[in-house]
Design a protein around this motif. Structure first.
Motif, PDB file in Angstrom:
ATOM      1  N   LEU A 271      35.991  35.860  47.422  1.00  0.00           N
ATOM      2  CA  LEU A 271      37.101  36.211  46.542  1.00  0.00           C
ATOM      3  C   LEU A 271      36.983  37.677  46.118  1.00  0.00           C
ATOM      4  O   LEU A 271      35.884  38.247  46.145  1.00  0.00           O
ATOM      5  N   PRO A 272      38.097  38.317  45.741  1.00  0.00           N
ATOM      6  CA  PRO A 272      38.060  39.757  45.427  1.00  0.00           C
ATOM      7  C   PRO A 272      37.214  40.077  44.198  1.00  0.00           C
ATOM      8  O   PRO A 272      37.396  39.474  43.141  1.00  0.00           O
ATOM      9  N   LEU A 273      36.287  41.029  44.366  1.00  0.00           N
ATOM     10  CA  LEU A 273      35.387  41.447  43.292  1.00  0.00           C
ATOM     11  C   LEU A 273      35.619  42.919  42.964  1.00  0.00           C
ATOM     12  O   LEU A 273      36.090  43.694  43.803  1.00  0.00           O
ATOM     13  N   ASN A 274      35.252  43.296  41.738  1.00  0.00           N
ATOM     14  CA  ASN A 274      35.291  44.714  41.394  1.00  0.00           C
ATOM     15  C   ASN A 274      33.979  45.371  41.802  1.00  0.00           C
ATOM     16  O   ASN A 274      33.098  44.733  42.388  1.00  0.00           O
ATOM     17  N   LYS A 280      38.076  39.929  40.100  1.00  0.00           N
ATOM     18  CA  LYS A 280      39.279  40.580  39.592  1.00  0.00           C
ATOM     19  C   LYS A 280      40.293  39.509  39.198  1.00  0.00           C
ATOM     20  O   LYS A 280      40.668  38.666  40.012  1.00  0.00           O
ATOM     21  N   CYS A 281      40.721  39.535  37.939  1.00  0.00           N
ATOM     22  CA  CYS A 281      41.624  38.506  37.436  1.00  0.00           C
ATOM     23  C   CYS A 281      42.883  39.115  36.843  1.00  0.00           C
ATOM     24  O   CYS A 281      42.913  40.278  36.440  1.00  0.00           O
ATOM     25  N   THR A 282      43.931  38.307  36.802  1.00  0.00           N
ATOM     26  CA  THR A 282      45.173  38.686  36.139  1.00  0.00           C
ATOM     27  C   THR A 282      45.059  38.344  34.654  1.00  0.00           C
ATOM     28  O   THR A 282      44.131  37.638  34.250  1.00  0.00           O
ATOM     29  N   PRO A 283      45.991  38.807  33.824  1.00  0.00           N
ATOM     30  CA  PRO A 283      45.963  38.405  32.409  1.00  0.00           C
ATOM     31  C   PRO A 283      46.086  36.896  32.214  1.00  0.00           C
ATOM     32  O   PRO A 283      45.687  36.379  31.163  1.00  0.00           O
ATOM     33  N   ALA A 284      46.606  36.181  33.213  1.00  0.00           N
ATOM     34  CA  ALA A 284      46.695  34.719  33.131  1.00  0.00           C
ATOM     35  C   ALA A 284      45.390  34.041  33.539  1.00  0.00           C
ATOM     36  O   ALA A 284      45.314  32.812  33.590  1.00  0.00           O
ATOM     37  N   LEU A 285      44.359  34.865  33.857  1.00  0.00           N
ATOM     38  CA  LEU A 285      43.017  34.398  34.217  1.00  0.00           C
ATOM     39  C   LEU A 285      42.947  33.777  35.602  1.00  0.00           C
ATOM     40  O   LEU A 285      42.001  33.074  35.931  1.00  0.00           O
ATOM     41  N   GLN A 286      43.953  34.058  36.427  1.00  0.00           N
ATOM     42  CA  GLN A 286      43.918  33.642  37.820  1.00  0.00           C
ATOM     43  C   GLN A 286      43.274  34.764  38.631  1.00  0.00           C
ATOM     44  O   GLN A 286      43.470  35.945  38.329  1.00  0.00           O
ATOM     45  N   VAL A 287      42.475  34.412  39.621  1.00  0.00           N
ATOM     46  CA  VAL A 287      41.866  35.427  40.475  1.00  0.00           C
ATOM     47  C   VAL A 287      42.984  36.197  41.167  1.00  0.00           C
ATOM     48  O   VAL A 287      43.896  35.605  41.747  1.00  0.00           O
ATOM     49  N   ASP A 288      42.923  37.500  41.077  1.00  0.00           N
ATOM     50  CA  ASP A 288      44.021  38.359  41.519  1.00  0.00           C
ATOM     51  C   ASP A 288      44.344  38.156  42.997  1.00  0.00           C
ATOM     52  O   ASP A 288      43.480  38.321  43.865  1.00  0.00           O
ATOM     53  N   GLY A 289      45.593  37.754  43.264  1.00  0.00           N
ATOM     54  CA  GLY A 289      46.058  37.594  44.636  1.00  0.00           C
ATOM     55  C   GLY A 289      45.625  36.307  45.310  1.00  0.00           C
ATOM     56  O   GLY A 289      45.849  36.126  46.504  1.00  0.00           O
ATOM     57  N   VAL A 290      44.994  35.398  44.572  1.00  0.00           N
ATOM     58  CA  VAL A 290      44.482  34.143  45.157  1.00  0.00           C
ATOM     59  C   VAL A 290      45.018  32.978  44.333  1.00  0.00           C
ATOM     60  O   VAL A 290      44.852  32.948  43.113  1.00  0.00           O
ATOM     61  N   GLU A 291      45.653  32.042  44.984  1.00  0.00           N
ATOM     62  CA  GLU A 291      46.158  30.874  44.282  1.00  0.00           C
ATOM     63  C   GLU A 291      45.057  29.828  44.115  1.00  0.00           C
ATOM     64  O   GLU A 291      44.126  29.751  44.924  1.00  0.00           O
ATOM     65  N   HIS A 292      45.165  29.045  43.052  1.00  0.00           N
ATOM     66  CA  HIS A 292      44.288  27.900  42.777  1.00  0.00           C
ATOM     67  C   HIS A 292      42.845  28.302  42.452  1.00  0.00           C
ATOM     68  O   HIS A 292      41.955  27.468  42.463  1.00  0.00           O
ATOM     69  N   ALA A 293      42.610  29.576  42.154  1.00  0.00           N
ATOM     70  CA  ALA A 293      41.264  30.031  41.765  1.00  0.00           C
ATOM     71  C   ALA A 293      41.373  30.772  40.438  1.00  0.00           C
ATOM     72  O   ALA A 293      42.228  31.651  40.265  1.00  0.00           O
TER      73      ALA A 293
END
Length: 339
Positions: A271-274, A280-293
């Motif tokens: 999964l994408p890391l910094n 890397k997460c969105t403000p909704a706490l979803q992993v950026d660009g990845v569904e269901h994570a």
């Protein structure tokens, strides 16, 4: 734990009907309140007050004591090494999932300091905190019973590396405990002990700001604690702490609290890391660009929406600090979003 707790309440009916299942995987059967570790080490509170048994607070969840060793998010499958697999060698189990929450937190960050792996004492778990308390009391016994001044001096020298919350609180609590304990030793005085805090930057407690950091330094030094700023530990071979300012301290106690790093399992997820290894997460706490994570806490890089936007377009956006205050709040939002 807090995400599972919120889901347990939010999806109570679905869990009772069996249409939803919440699986919690952790190497330990309890959650640790790490801010309480210094108090537990000093004996101010009982170790059982620092932990929360998962099965007791999550009766509607399926608790698996083990460690996720691989994650295939394409097939949404996690490989878990359980205690039974470690004991019997029967192999790991695989669990399929619809949604995955990665919140393994952080682990101690060590540096290639000569001798650190042999003599360094960590301060991340309840076992380490209680072990350190017993170790400090043991050094007082050694100092009291020896006739060798070199052994006595080393036993009464306590070196803490790292001026963050963990290092400062652990040192202050244990110094307080040891100062109280020496009144029961006929041949040890409080001034015989040498307590040393080593910090590589120019201040301690950076999380609370420079003013509070300077205040903390003044308070520690007023208690005869030697605070060395802009100083590094170069070596601790043969139980001698060699500092970058040239000073040497024979010691039988070297506590390493110089920072943490994200759990290494994150690097194995794909999964994408910094740059620092956090998801890397969105403000909704979803992993950026990845569904269901999803992710939260120390493992997640979450944008701080309360911070002002960057002055320049190429500047990075402020992110939430990896502390308990953010983690607890994130967990509630995360559970609501999953539900």
């Amino acid at each position: 734990m807090y995400t599972a707790l919120r889901l347990q309440r939010k999806l109570k009916q679905e869990l009772q009907q069996g249409t939803v299942e919440v699986v919690v995987v952790d190497p330990e059967p309890y959650m640790t309140y790490q801010p309480f570790l210094p108090e537990a080490a000093a004996g101010s509170i009982s170790p059982r007050h620092v932990v929360v048994p998962l099965r007791r607070v999550l009766p509607q969840c399926k608790v698996v004591i083990g460690e996720v060793t691989a994650l295939d998010h394409t097939d949404r499958r996690a490989t878990i090494t359980t205690l039974a697999a470690e004991e019997t060698g029967n192999g790991a189990i695989e669990v399929e999932y619809d949604e995955v929450v990665l919140a393994p937190g952080s682990v101690s960050r060590t540096l290639p300091v000569p001798g650190l792996a042999d003599v360094g004492i960590g301060f991340k778990t309840v076992e380490e905190a209680i072990g350190l308390r017993n170790h400090v009391l043991g050094q007082l016994d050694i100092a009291s019973s020896t006739r060798d001044p070199a052994v006595r001096d080393a036993a009464l020298t306590f070196v803490f590396v790292g001026g963050g919350y963990a290092g400062v609180e652990a040192l202050a609590e244990l110094e307080d405990m040891a100062r109280y304990a020496v009144r029961y030793y006929h041949n040890i005085q409080p001034e015989d002990m040498k307590w040393l805090l080593v910090e590589a930057t120019d201040r301690i407690l950076p999380e609370v700001g420079p003013d509070m950091g300077r205040y903390a330094v003044r308070e520690l030094r007023a208690r005869n604690i030697d605070v060395r700023l802009e100083t590094r530990l170069d070596s601790c071979e043969k139980r001698v702490a060699q500092l970058s300012d040239g000073s040497r301290f024979p010691t039988r106690t070297l506590v390493w609290t110089a920072g943490v790093k994200p759990h290494p399992i994150l690097a194995a997820t794909g999964l994408p890391l910094n740059a620092h290894g956090r998801l890397k997460c969105t403000p909704a706490l979803q992993v950026d660009g990845v569904e269901h994570a999803w992710s939260a806490g120390d493992a997640a890089e979450v944008p701080d929406l309360t911070a002002p936007p960057p002055a320049k377009p190429d500047e990075p956006r402020a992110v939430c600090a990896p502390n308990a205050q953010h983690a607890v709040r994130q967990s509630k939002v995360l559970a609501e979003n999953i539900a």
